[in-house]
Design a protein around this motif. Sequence first.
Motif, PDB file in Angstrom:
ATOM      1  N   ILE A 152      47.075  37.755  42.529  1.00 22.12           N
ATOM      2  CA  ILE A 152      47.227  38.713  41.107  1.00 22.12           C
ATOM      3  C   ILE A 152      48.738  39.276  41.500  1.00 22.12           C
ATOM      4  O   ILE A 152      49.101  40.162  40.572  1.00 22.12           O
ATOM      5  CB  ILE A 152      46.020  39.577  41.196  1.00 22.12           C
ATOM      6  N   THR A 155      50.268  39.448  38.815  1.00 18.80           N
ATOM      7  CA  THR A 155      50.314  39.973  37.134  1.00 18.80           C
ATOM      8  C   THR A 155      49.914  38.432  36.304  1.00 18.80           C
ATOM      9  O   THR A 155      50.588  38.964  34.741  1.00 18.80           O
ATOM     10  CB  THR A 155      51.246  41.854  36.445  1.00 18.80           C
ATOM     11  N   THR A 188      42.181  41.145  33.266  1.00 22.31           N
ATOM     12  CA  THR A 188      42.336  39.545  33.440  1.00 22.31           C
ATOM     13  C   THR A 188      41.901  38.488  33.097  1.00 22.31           C
ATOM     14  O   THR A 188      40.549  38.748  33.217  1.00 22.31           O
ATOM     15  CB  THR A 188      42.906  39.667  34.774  1.00 22.31           C
TER      16      THR A 188
END
Length: 228
Positions: A152, A155, A188
């Motif tokens: 992650i 992003t 997400t």
Amino acid sequence: MIEMLNVSKKYPNGITAVNDLSVKIEQGEFVYIVGPSGAGKSTFIKMMYREAKATSGSVKIGKFDVTKLKERDIPLLRRFVGVVFQDFKLLPKLTVYENIAYAMEVIEKTPKQIEKRVFEVLDLVSLKHKARMFPNELSGGEQQRIAIARAIVNTPGILIADEPTGNLDPDTSMEIMNILEEINNQGTTILMATHNSQIVNDIKHRVLAIENGRIVRDQQEGEYGYEI
């Protein structure tokens, strides 16, 4: 966000792993992918980040038409789709910090940007204090948390977790789920392939069940639905 339309994948050995599959997943959803071994779950997931290419049909991930994507553009797709594997895939000769930073170095972020973001994701997985350690100095749960942090750090819009709790004990598995829930709460989209019936039944999300390369069940707040 994710749209597959009449997608099939036939391997050179003649096996059809995915067969005329269609599905739509909206931005911000958390979706479990369940089904028996050999059902086509891995191929279904791999087609989203072009580890496998559909034989026919359309795969669209965000702004990417994955089936038409040129080889040189696959790295751009993989910045948008983070992947966490059951076996972590950390680089053994790099520290925790370096493993995560590497994912930013390849897209030419500055050292200052890298340092700020690496410590942000280490804070999210509660492992800031392990930044200078090597993977073999960590527990399995800690390695998985680092693998999530790496996935992650840039992003991504989508995080794919392929059996992320498969090698972990129940308590550690719940720690991983809490992290995934937090990432999902930040916007997400998460797709998680799993055989963990307890997690699916206790932490409710949409469930896609795949059998023989087809989606046979699509339930909001679904159950695992298979005997263990």
